[in-house]
Design a protein around this motif. Structure first.
Motif, short mmCIF file in Angstrom:
data_model
loop_
_atom_site.label_atom_id
_atom_site.label_comp_id
_atom_site.label_asym_id
_atom_site.label_seq_id
_atom_site.Cartn_x
_atom_site.Cartn_y
_atom_site.Cartn_z
N MET A 1 0.84 -1.19 0.00
CA MET A 1 0.00 0.00 0.00
C MET A 1 0.88 1.24 0.00
O MET A 1 1.88 1.30 0.70
N ILE A 2 0.50 2.25 -0.80
CA ILE A 2 1.24 3.50 -0.87
C ILE A 2 0.46 4.58 -0.13
O ILE A 2 -0.69 4.87 -0.49
N PRO A 3 1.01 5.17 0.94
CA PRO A 3 0.27 6.22 1.64
C PRO A 3 0.24 7.50 0.82
O PRO A 3 1.28 8.05 0.47
N LEU A 4 -0.95 7.96 0.47
CA LEU A 4 -1.10 9.20 -0.30
C LEU A 4 -1.95 10.16 0.54
O LEU A 4 -3.05 9.83 0.96
N HIS A 5 -1.42 11.33 0.75
CA HIS A 5 -2.13 12.32 1.58
C HIS A 5 -2.27 13.61 0.79
O HIS A 5 -1.30 14.26 0.45
N GLY A 6 -3.51 13.96 0.46
CA GLY A 6 -3.75 15.21 -0.25
C GLY A 6 -3.67 15.02 -1.75
O GLY A 6 -2.70 14.49 -2.26
N PRO A 7 -4.70 15.42 -2.53
CA PRO A 7 -4.74 15.17 -3.96
C PRO A 7 -3.89 16.11 -4.80
O PRO A 7 -3.63 15.83 -5.96
N ASP A 8 -3.47 17.25 -4.24
CA ASP A 8 -2.77 18.23 -5.05
C ASP A 8 -1.45 17.67 -5.57
O ASP A 8 -0.68 17.07 -4.82
N ARG A 53 7.02 16.43 -1.88
CA ARG A 53 7.05 15.87 -0.52
C ARG A 53 6.68 14.39 -0.53
O ARG A 53 7.31 13.58 0.16
N TRP A 54 5.66 14.03 -1.32
CA TRP A 54 5.25 12.63 -1.34
C TRP A 54 6.35 11.75 -1.94
O TRP A 54 6.68 10.69 -1.41
N LEU A 55 6.94 12.20 -3.05
CA LEU A 55 8.00 11.40 -3.68
C LEU A 55 9.20 11.26 -2.76
O LEU A 55 9.83 10.19 -2.69
N SER A 56 9.51 12.32 -2.04
CA SER A 56 10.70 12.29 -1.19
C SER A 56 10.48 11.51 0.10
O SER A 56 11.37 10.78 0.55
N ASP A 57 9.28 11.64 0.69
CA ASP A 57 9.08 11.12 2.05
C ASP A 57 8.19 9.89 2.13
O ASP A 57 8.32 9.11 3.09
N GLN A 58 7.27 9.70 1.17
CA GLN A 58 6.26 8.65 1.33
C GLN A 58 6.25 7.60 0.24
O GLN A 58 5.63 6.54 0.41
N SER A 59 6.88 7.86 -0.88
CA SER A 59 6.76 6.94 -2.02
C SER A 59 7.48 5.62 -1.79
O SER A 59 7.08 4.59 -2.36
N GLY A 60 8.55 5.61 -0.99
CA GLY A 60 9.33 4.40 -0.81
C GLY A 60 10.23 4.07 -1.98
O GLY A 60 10.83 2.99 -2.03
N LEU A 61 10.34 4.98 -2.95
CA LEU A 61 11.21 4.75 -4.10
C LEU A 61 12.66 4.97 -3.71
O LEU A 61 12.95 5.72 -2.76
N PRO A 62 13.61 4.37 -4.41
CA PRO A 62 15.03 4.62 -4.13
C PRO A 62 15.36 6.11 -4.28
O PRO A 62 14.75 6.82 -5.09
N ALA A 63 16.32 6.57 -3.49
CA ALA A 63 16.68 7.98 -3.49
C ALA A 63 17.09 8.46 -4.88
O ALA A 63 16.76 9.58 -5.30
#
Length: 327
Positions: A1-8, A53-63
């Motif tokens: 599951m990918i946590p997504l917060h806020g649609p913007d 912010r989502w890509l950096s903190d929540q996506s779980g993708l490699p840096a």
């Protein structure tokens, strides 16, 4: 599951069932996704703060993948990252009032179960894919998605390359029949546009070729063969652009040669006129000095005789010029 917060910042979210079907997801539905449900595609505007912010903190993708998706300036490239692929591609800018050579970029991280893409400006090839997915038809896997995107990017380049070929043919015809100096600016603009477009197409060709050769487990042989065909079409576009650039350069040289010939012809005429009138000016100036001793002052027919002498002198000069084939 990918946590997504806020649609913007999220532009599109689609779930593909790996059987050729697709449906659009809301932000909340995308947040409940897991790999067992199918292939998820998330498309972001990377300039938006929430996306970053989502890509950096929540996506779980490699840096490294996050940095690639968020970078402001990028050239077309492809790089293997674990079992995933980092990809940066560009498409012709077909947005209203835009220059074609000002290409629109898209950045992608592609893995077997997840595709994350980012852009800043609208890309019509993505709009085509979205329209198809909204009709319920989607790629069967990540490789199919990648080939479909590359195919649309290259396909939309065809009209631009054809337009360049038509423009250079029209300019060649105008130079052939008119040689107007005002054509220099359109020729220079055409050369600038082809050079700018080719600047990104050459590395894009290398990126697509690398996709074909990388050992990607989620890309089957059929997708590789299709990607190779797309790469070959891109090579033909690059060759056509090279031909347009060379034709524009030759046409520009022909225009400059014609303008130089026209200028030399005019200067030649002026030189002949000056050569004819130089002795006349010398003689009239010599006899026009305001000092005593000028011959013929007391002779009433001196002016007529002098004028006749000048006419004879001009005739002799013209005869000499014709004999030397200067006229």
């Amino acid at each position: 599951m990918i946590p997504l917060h806020g649609p913007d910042g999220l532009i599109y979210a689609f779930l593909m069932d790996r059987k050729g079907g697709a449906r659009e997801l809301s932000w909340e539905e995308a947040g409940q996704w897991d790999a067992s449900q199918g292939l998820l595609w998330l498309h972001f505007d990377y300039s938006h703060g929430n996306s970053r912010r989502w890509l950096s903190d929540q996506s779980g993708l490699p840096a490294l993948a996050v940095d690639s998706l968020l970078t402001e300036e990028t050239r077309p490239r492809a790089a293997l990252l674990g079992s995933g692929l980092l990809l940066a591609l560009r498409g012709v800018n077909l947005n209203p009032e835009a220059d074609p050579e000002d290409m629109v970029s898209i950045r992608l991280y592609v893995s077997e179960d997840l595709i994350v893409s980012t852009r800043k400006r609208k890309l019509l090839s993505i709009s085509d894919m979205v329209a198809e997915m909204r009709s319920g038809v989607g790629p069967s896997d990540s490789g199919d998605f990648l080939v479909g995107l590359a195919d649309r990017l290259v396909m939309r380049m065809s009209d631009t390359v054809d337009e360049f070929e038509d423009r250079v043919a029209d300019l060649e015809e105008q130079v052939l029949y008119s040689g107007n100096g005002e054509l220099r600016q359109p020729l220079a603009q055409l050369r600038r546009q082809t050079i700018g477009l080719r600047r990104y197409l050459a590395p894009q060709r290398e990126a697509l070729a690398r996709v074909v050769n990388e050992p990607l487990g989620w890309m089957d042989d059929h997708a590789r063969m299709r990607m190779r065909e797309v790469s070959d079409r891109l090579v033909r576009h690059i060759e056509d652009l090279d031909a347009v650039r060379e034709r524009a350069a030759v046409t520009q040289e022909e225009l400059m040669s014609r303008m130089s010939d026209q200028l030399n012809s005019r200067l030649y005429v002026l030189s002949l006129v000056a050569a004819i009138f130089l002795p006349l000016g010398f003689l009239t100036g010599l006899l026009g000095v305001n000092v005593g001793g000028v011959p013929g002052v007391e002779n009433p027919s001196a002016f007529s005789e002098f004028s006749l002498f000048l006419i004879v002198l001009v005739a002799v000069q013209i005869w000499i010029f014709r004999r030397k084939r200067w006229l």
